[in-house]
Design a protein around this motif. Structure first.
Motif, short mmCIF file in Angstrom:
data_model
loop_
_atom_site.label_atom_id
_atom_site.label_comp_id
_atom_site.label_asym_id
_atom_site.label_seq_id
_atom_site.Cartn_x
_atom_site.Cartn_y
_atom_site.Cartn_z
N LEU A 1 -6.12 -6.05 -1.39
CA LEU A 1 -5.82 -4.77 -0.76
C LEU A 1 -4.32 -4.58 -0.60
CD1 LEU A 1 -8.47 -5.02 2.10
CD2 LEU A 1 -8.69 -3.76 -0.03
N PHE A 2 -3.89 -3.35 -0.50
CA PHE A 2 -2.52 -3.07 -0.11
C PHE A 2 -2.55 -2.00 0.98
CE2 PHE A 2 -3.28 -0.24 -3.63
CZ PHE A 2 -2.63 0.93 -3.32
N LYS A 3 -1.44 -1.86 1.70
CA LYS A 3 -1.42 -1.02 2.89
C LYS A 3 -0.63 0.26 2.70
CE LYS A 3 -1.93 -4.89 6.04
NZ LYS A 3 -1.40 -5.64 7.16
N VAL A 4 -1.10 1.29 3.42
CA VAL A 4 -0.39 2.55 3.55
C VAL A 4 -0.10 2.70 5.04
CG1 VAL A 4 -0.49 5.04 3.24
CG2 VAL A 4 -1.63 3.54 1.59
N PHE A 5 1.17 2.90 5.40
CA PHE A 5 1.61 2.94 6.80
C PHE A 5 2.03 4.34 7.22
CE2 PHE A 5 2.59 -1.33 5.38
CZ PHE A 5 2.13 -2.12 6.43
N HIS A 6 1.72 4.68 8.46
CA HIS A 6 2.33 5.85 9.12
C HIS A 6 3.38 5.24 10.04
CE1 HIS A 6 2.77 8.99 12.21
NE2 HIS A 6 2.64 9.79 11.17
N VAL A 7 4.64 5.41 9.72
CA VAL A 7 5.73 4.68 10.37
C VAL A 7 5.85 5.00 11.85
CG1 VAL A 7 8.23 4.31 10.36
CG2 VAL A 7 6.98 4.45 8.20
N GLU A 8 5.83 6.28 12.23
CA GLU A 8 6.07 6.66 13.62
C GLU A 8 5.02 6.09 14.58
OE1 GLU A 8 8.25 9.52 11.12
OE2 GLU A 8 6.17 8.91 11.12
N SER A 9 3.78 6.04 14.16
CA SER A 9 2.72 5.57 15.07
C SER A 9 2.41 4.08 14.89
CB SER A 9 1.44 6.37 14.84
OG SER A 9 0.91 6.09 13.55
N GLY A 10 2.81 3.50 13.77
CA GLY A 10 2.48 2.11 13.49
C GLY A 10 1.07 1.93 12.92
N LEU A 11 0.37 3.02 12.67
CA LEU A 11 -0.99 2.94 12.11
C LEU A 11 -0.92 2.63 10.62
CD1 LEU A 11 -2.47 6.14 13.80
CD2 LEU A 11 -2.87 3.77 14.47
N PHE A 12 -1.95 1.96 10.11
CA PHE A 12 -2.00 1.69 8.68
C PHE A 12 -3.44 1.68 8.21
CE2 PHE A 12 -2.44 -2.46 10.57
CZ PHE A 12 -3.37 -3.10 9.77
N GLU A 13 -3.61 1.82 6.91
CA GLU A 13 -4.91 1.72 6.25
C GLU A 13 -4.76 0.80 5.06
OE1 GLU A 13 -7.74 4.48 5.52
OE2 GLU A 13 -7.56 5.41 7.48
N GLU A 14 -5.79 0.01 4.81
CA GLU A 14 -5.80 -0.84 3.63
C GLU A 14 -6.67 -0.19 2.57
OE1 GLU A 14 -5.05 -5.29 5.33
OE2 GLU A 14 -7.13 -4.61 5.25
N ILE A 15 -6.13 -0.13 1.36
CA ILE A 15 -6.87 0.46 0.25
C ILE A 15 -6.83 -0.48 -0.94
CG2 ILE A 15 -6.56 2.84 1.02
CD1 ILE A 15 -4.23 3.13 -0.87
N GLU A 16 -7.75 -0.26 -1.88
CA GLU A 16 -7.87 -1.14 -3.03
C GLU A 16 -7.19 -0.61 -4.28
OE1 GLU A 16 -11.96 -1.97 -3.73
OE2 GLU A 16 -12.23 -2.94 -1.80
N ASP A 17 -7.05 0.71 -4.37
CA ASP A 17 -6.59 1.32 -5.60
C ASP A 17 -5.55 2.39 -5.30
OD1 ASP A 17 -6.81 3.36 -7.91
OD2 ASP A 17 -7.87 1.58 -8.66
N ARG A 18 -4.59 2.58 -6.17
CA ARG A 18 -3.54 3.56 -5.94
C ARG A 18 -4.08 4.98 -5.90
NH1 ARG A 18 -0.73 6.51 -9.62
NH2 ARG A 18 -1.55 6.57 -11.71
N TYR A 19 -5.24 5.22 -6.47
CA TYR A 19 -5.83 6.56 -6.46
C TYR A 19 -6.38 6.94 -5.08
CZ TYR A 19 -5.31 6.01 -11.44
OH TYR A 19 -4.78 5.80 -12.68
N GLU A 20 -6.45 5.98 -4.18
CA GLU A 20 -6.92 6.23 -2.82
C GLU A 20 -5.78 6.63 -1.88
OE1 GLU A 20 -9.43 3.09 -1.23
OE2 GLU A 20 -9.81 2.41 -3.27
N ILE A 21 -4.54 6.65 -2.36
CA ILE A 21 -3.39 6.96 -1.50
C ILE A 21 -3.53 8.31 -0.80
CG2 ILE A 21 -0.90 7.43 -1.49
CD1 ILE A 21 -0.62 5.21 -3.60
#
Length: 149
Positions: free
Chosen positions: A52-72
């Motif tokens: 998995l790799f992560k997508v972060f929302h910087v201001e809140s510190g929230l993140f999501e883990e996704i498997e594929d770049r098409y899920e961004i």
């Protein structure tokens, strides 16, 4: 046709340039790319063949883990929604601690702003309803309280 915030972030990060959709903030060894779109900053972690790799929302510190770049785009949209809800809750709490009556109303917050009028020699309390809107309700609430204190 409008495009979602996730699609805007994806466009900015993969084009690696600022434009009409937002501002490209660059990349690092741990970050594939970062973008500032609609007042929010997002970082996309480096891709790997497995895992998995992560997508972060910087201001809140929230993140999501996704498997594929098409899920961004979907991950960014979910993060933006969660960040707005988190910010709205923080803004409501701040307004209530400051003594204002406030309620969430859709994507905004309605605040009863007390004001006083003079009627002859008598001072009467009235009120105005102020609606706070935007992607950063937390900042709007702080600004509202600062302006009235």
């Amino acid at each position: 046709m409008t495009i979602s915030i996730g699609e805007k972030v994806e466009t900015v990060i993969f084009s690696r340039s600022s434009g009409a959709h937002g501002q490209y903030l660059g990349s690092t060894a741990q970050t594939f790319g970062a973008a500032r779109v609609e007042g929010m900053t997002f970082k996309v972690g480096n891709f790997s063949e497995i895992g998995l790799f992560k997508v972060f929302h910087v201001e809140s510190g929230l993140f999501e883990e996704i498997e594929d770049r098409y899920e961004i785009p979907c991950a960014v949209d979910r993060l933006a929604k969660r960040a707005r809800e988190h910010g709205k809750a923080q803004a409501l709490a701040h307004l209530q601690r400051a003594g204002f009556k406030a309620k969430a109303f859709g994507e905004s917050i309605r605040v009863i702003d007390p004001n006083y009028t003079m009627s002859g020699s008598e001072r009467r309390e009235g009120s105005n309803v102020v609606t706070l809107r935007g992607n950063d309700l937390q900042a709007a609430a702080w600004q509202f309280v600062d302006a009235r204190s």
